[in-house]
Scaffold this motif. Sequence first.
Motif, PDB file in Angstrom:
ATOM      1  N   LYS A 165       0.828  -1.207   0.000  1.00 49.08           N
ATOM      2  CA  LYS A 165       0.000   0.000   0.000  1.00 49.08           C
ATOM      3  C   LYS A 165       0.866   1.263   0.000  1.00 49.08           C
ATOM      4  CE  LYS A 165      -3.866   0.498   2.352  1.00 49.08           C
ATOM      5  NZ  LYS A 165      -4.900   0.436   3.429  1.00 49.08           N
ATOM      6  N   THR A 209      -5.031   3.070  -2.055  1.00 46.32           N
ATOM      7  CA  THR A 209      -6.031   3.171  -0.989  1.00 46.32           C
ATOM      8  C   THR A 209      -6.422   1.750  -0.587  1.00 46.32           C
ATOM      9  OG1 THR A 209      -7.857   3.128  -2.564  1.00 46.32           O
ATOM     10  CG2 THR A 209      -6.954   5.286  -1.985  1.00 46.32           C
ATOM     11  N   GLU A 210      -7.126   1.640   0.552  1.00 46.76           N
ATOM     12  CA  GLU A 210      -7.598   0.324   0.979  1.00 46.76           C
ATOM     13  C   GLU A 210      -8.436  -0.327  -0.124  1.00 46.76           C
ATOM     14  OE1 GLU A 210      -6.883  -1.444   3.580  1.00 46.76           O
ATOM     15  OE2 GLU A 210      -8.359  -3.044   3.256  1.00 46.76           O
ATOM     16  N   LYS A 211      -9.282   0.457  -0.740  1.00 48.29           N
ATOM     17  CA  LYS A 211     -10.153  -0.055  -1.796  1.00 48.29           C
ATOM     18  C   LYS A 211      -9.338  -0.587  -2.980  1.00 48.29           C
ATOM     19  CE  LYS A 211     -14.490   1.320  -4.103  1.00 48.29           C
ATOM     20  NZ  LYS A 211     -15.383   2.464  -4.410  1.00 48.29           N
ATOM     21  N   GLN A 212      -8.361   0.220  -3.408  1.00 44.38           N
ATOM     22  CA  GLN A 212      -7.522  -0.212  -4.530  1.00 44.38           C
ATOM     23  C   GLN A 212      -6.761  -1.485  -4.198  1.00 44.38           C
ATOM     24  OE1 GLN A 212      -5.406   3.544  -4.860  1.00 44.38           O
ATOM     25  NE2 GLN A 212      -6.292   3.920  -6.877  1.00 44.38           N
ATOM     26  N   TYR A 213      -6.287  -1.557  -2.961  1.00 44.18           N
ATOM     27  CA  TYR A 213      -5.581  -2.775  -2.532  1.00 44.18           C
ATOM     28  C   TYR A 213      -6.496  -3.982  -2.610  1.00 44.18           C
ATOM     29  CZ  TYR A 213      -3.427  -6.274   0.462  1.00 44.18           C
ATOM     30  OH  TYR A 213      -2.928  -7.448   0.941  1.00 44.18           O
ATOM     31  N   GLN A 257       1.314   3.282  -3.248  1.00 48.06           N
ATOM     32  CA  GLN A 257       0.388   4.350  -2.867  1.00 48.06           C
ATOM     33  C   GLN A 257      -1.063   4.014  -3.223  1.00 48.06           C
ATOM     34  OE1 GLN A 257       3.496   7.296  -4.474  1.00 48.06           O
ATOM     35  NE2 GLN A 257       2.281   8.527  -3.030  1.00 48.06           N
TER      36      GLN A 257
END
Lengths: 203, 203
Positions: free
Chosen positions: A172, A178-182, A176
């Motif tokens: 993350k 976000t939690e959502k993207q991860y 870089q």
Amino acid sequence: MKQKDNTTEELILQEARKAFIQKGLAGARMQDIADKAGINKALVHYYFKSKENMFTIIFEQEFEKFFSHLATVLSADIPLFEKIEQVVSLDIERLSQFPDIPLFVINELSQNPGRMTKRFKQMRTENVLDIFQRQINNEVKKRMIKKITAQQLLINIQSLSVFPIMAKPMIKKVMQLTEKQYQQMIQLRKKEVAAFIINAIKN
Amino acid sequence: MKQKDNTTEELILQEARKAFIQKGLAGARMQDIADKAGINKALVHYYFKSKENMFTIIFEQEFEKFFSHLATVLSADIPLFEKIEQVVSLDIERLSQFPDIPLFVINELSQNPGRMTKRFKQMRTENVLDIFQRQINNEVKKRMIKKITAQQLLINIQSLSVFPIMAKPMIKKVMQLTEKQYQQMIQLRKKEVAAFIINAIKN
DNA sequence: TCTAAATTTAACCAGTTGGTTAAATTTAGG
DNA sequence: CCTAAATTTAACCAACTGGTTAAATTTAGA
């Protein structure tokens, strides 16, 4: 005499598990565990002699929880590619439920490699690997896949499944996300990792 | 006035680095660091205000040490397959020298995800990933490789390089390998990991 | 050589740690 | 209801923790 009331003992173990997995052996606090279980610190020692002892119990439980099913799937009598898909999906399923276990296990095993020599000797992984290697050799003979050792293939599978989850905070940060993207990235892997591995060995 | 004698300060930092990497922030002891550096504990505080402060310095150094070169290689102007080989060999080279860093970084970042937000913002990995993605897209258009995101490919590369080294004690235990057998397995990976990845994406 | 800054030390401190102890309370079975 | 075992508690402890302080020693430059 009161029959052993498991509720308290198990409640302690449950809170201890959380604490150890989150903070490790060195970082976890007996007082904190007692507080979270809503009891006195002395009671923790009454049920589980010492911190070390309690930790060992929990560690061995988590370790087994993580490797017990792998042996079964690896020695099952199903086609190789299907087996790879199953191992990956089993891995990712467990890891979604318990994402912190691998880091916990590796960490504490790295701190004390001598831990837990007894209980694990029952699970003879050598045999499992031998069975898996024989299946691989068959596919190699049939020119279906490239030559590879069961060891390397298994490590590749585990690497691709486990690392992205245990390295979550690093990934993350570096990418870089976000939690959502991860989470989206992990979702995508559920579909793509098995295919990636199969392509890598397919002839 | 005495000019700042780096020897002592650097000696402390060196021993602190060892301690932190081995035992983590929670496990490392200021007294132990002082002892190993052959000086008084107060001197450690004289040079580095607090444990947290000293840890932050070391953590950021190690973090950068590990990711600084990656960006350069990833955005270099060389063919994709060659680049994959270079990234893998760079990774494995660093990891052979500093096998404990990934676990250290992941661990402490997992304990405190907010650590080190400032210094890393300079290194914009987004751009690097974009460059890498463009190169990948080109190869996809030329039908040379299957479709894949730069993100996923990079994570696959890192997984296959880093995991087997950071999971060393677990792998040794589960596969019941001697140190020698483990080292042989790592040696073998130096040759095979890049090929594995290239096969996985090649059309 | 004098001196002011830089370096190093011993002694100390308050808070926290895992662990103990002896006494109190609850419980199940006769 | 009695009692012996199981459970729970408050109070305590020695060791250790990161950190401070004030004084001693070393150092470089004028």
